[in-house]
Design a protein around this motif. Structure first.
Motif, PDB file in Angstrom:
ATOM      1  N   ARG A   1       0.835  -1.208   0.000  1.00  0.00           N
ATOM      2  CA  ARG A   1       0.000   0.000   0.000  1.00  0.00           C
ATOM      3  C   ARG A   1       0.868   1.256   0.000  1.00  0.00           C
TER       4      ARG A   1
ATOM      5  N   THR B   1       1.706   4.448  -3.249  1.00  0.00           N
ATOM      6  CA  THR B   1       1.289   5.838  -3.039  1.00  0.00           C
ATOM      7  C   THR B   1       2.447   6.821  -2.942  1.00  0.00           C
ATOM      8  N   LYS B   2       3.673   6.352  -3.230  1.00  0.00           N
ATOM      9  CA  LYS B   2       4.805   7.267  -3.158  1.00  0.00           C
ATOM     10  C   LYS B   2       5.802   6.945  -4.253  1.00  0.00           C
TER      11      LYS B   2
END
Length: 421
Positions: free
Chosen positions: A256, A260-261
């Motif tokens: 996750r 997201t980065k």
């Protein structure tokens, strides 16, 4: 004494140069050869290396070349720190596995297999050329995945030892917490490369008092924060896992986060661009602070210590290295490559005895060792089915639908590096 660094144009190299300069009494290098196929990087790194030696009064000569055979001729030891495909390949390794919900990382899981498939044939070719030119040279492998690459070298009969900086990082960390020097700290370090646990922290050597319970009791929050793992997990385990174990103990959480980065590869690529600009400055004569964020902390100290011991110098009597199991861990084959404390000398590395390993760790080690067997087979012989079998066996993958999709992705993204594809 002549040492050769293959991959000498790496932005890591000034860290290594700084260590050679500072620790010249331990490892008196007379000639240091940096070999790299990228002449523009080699010029920048070689120039800074010369200035670091000059500033610290090191009398050794630094030579740069793109000619591997000339570079390794007459070398006492050859250090391998290459990255086949560069940061662009790493970026792929860290992204396409995420499409299947699997961790994207350059040394474990599907990305780690891709790196092994690209790397093993290249490293074996280099090692054969070293053996033809200079059969007595030691090969020190820092190239990831270190366990698989070192096993390939040993299996082919090369004088090789694998090296990782995880243990020396823990040694420095624990020494600081205990208020002692790093040389006072002996780790009970057990596992495979990037799959290790600190089961004891002792002062003065392997027979010293185990202070790990004290460290966990007084500094557990600090240690857990460094690992990005919960304190309660360390308390329940009673050991300190390497930060790579987070990919196993918190896999879905990591996936996750990675989705997201920016990838670590993109961050490192940006750092490399900045570092190379710095290296081009003729006034720069020391490793810049930014290099500490690049990774490979304390690599130079570990490399100097290992090379000094292998070459009959003044290295530490015990060091954490990657070498053949030879019965040390009875639940693994003798020819598995393990990462443990070893007595290191001119004849190589001999693992120290290891206390009985908790099944919680032994089971995972056995699983990953089986994966490494299959990964090395795929790297040496190629073929889609061998890649699929290796992926299916990995504990971070395990499902046939994922293994099928990842096999196709791996081959598609690495075709230019796979002779059989």
């Amino acid at each position: 004494m002549k040492l050769t660094v293959v991959g000498g144009g790496s932005t890591y190299t000034p860290e290594l140069i700084d260590g050679f300069a500072r620790l010249r009494d331990t490892l008196p290098v007379e000639e240091l050869v940096l070999v790299d196929p990228a002449p523009e990087r080699l010029e920048l790194v070689g120039g800074l290396a010369g200035r670091i030696f000059a500033k610290q009064g090191h009398p050794g000569k630094i030579v740069t070349t793109s000619d591997l055979d000339a570079g390794v001729e007459g070398a006492d030891a050859v250090l391998l720190q290459l990255r086949v495909g560069g940061q662009a390949a790493r970026e792929q390794d860290e992204t396409w596995p995420l499409e299947c919900g699997c961790v994207g990382q350059e040394t474990t899981g599907a990305g780690g297999l891709a790196k092994a498939l690209r790397t093993v044939p290249v490293v074996l070719d280099i090692a054969e050329r070293v053996r033809r030119t200079n059969p007595d040279a030691w090969i020190i492998d820092f190239t990831n995945p270190v366990g698989i690459v070192t096993r390939a070298l040993l299996q082919a009969g090369h004088k090789a030892v694998g090296l990782c900086n995880v243990a020396i990082g823990f040694q420095r960390k624990f020494a600081g917490l205990l208020g002692v020097t790093p040389n006072d700290v002996h780790l009970d370090h057990v596992g495979l490369n990037h799959l290790t646990w600190e089961t004891g922290v002792r002062l003065g050597g392997p027979e010293g008092e185990n202070l790990l319970p004290k460290l966990l009791g007084e500094h557990g929050d600090d240690i857990a924060a460094d690992l990005s793992l919960p304190r309660v997990l360390l308390d329940r385990l009673g050991v300190v896992p390497s930060y790579y174990l987070r990919y196993f103990y918190a896999h879905d959480e990591v996936v996750r986060e990675l989705r997201t980065k920016p990838s670590r590869a993109s961050q490192v690529a940006e750092m490399e661009r900045e570092l190379l600009k710095m290296y081009a400055d003729p006034a720069l004569d020391e490793k810049p602070a930014l290099l500490a964020k690049r990774g490979g902390a304390y690599y130079s100290e570990a490399a100097v210590d290992l090379a000094a011991s292998l070459l009959g110098g003044g290295g530490s009597p015990y060091q954490v290295v990657n070498t053949y199991n030879k019965g040390t861990l009875p639940f693994l084959p003798d020819d598995a490559v393990i990462e443990v404390q070893a007595a290191v000398g001119a004849k190589g590395a001999t693992p120290l005895a290891v206390a009985e390993v908790d099944p919680l760790y032994a089971g995972l080690m056995a699983n990953v060792t089986a994966y490494e067997d299959l990964a090395l087979e795929a790297a040496l012989r190629g073929g889609r089915d061998r890649v699929f079998r290796a992926l299916l066996s990995h504990p971070l993958i395990g499902q046939y639908e994922y293994a099928e999709a990842l096999t196709d992705q791996l081959i598609a993204h690495n075709r230019e590096h796979l002779a059989w594809a």
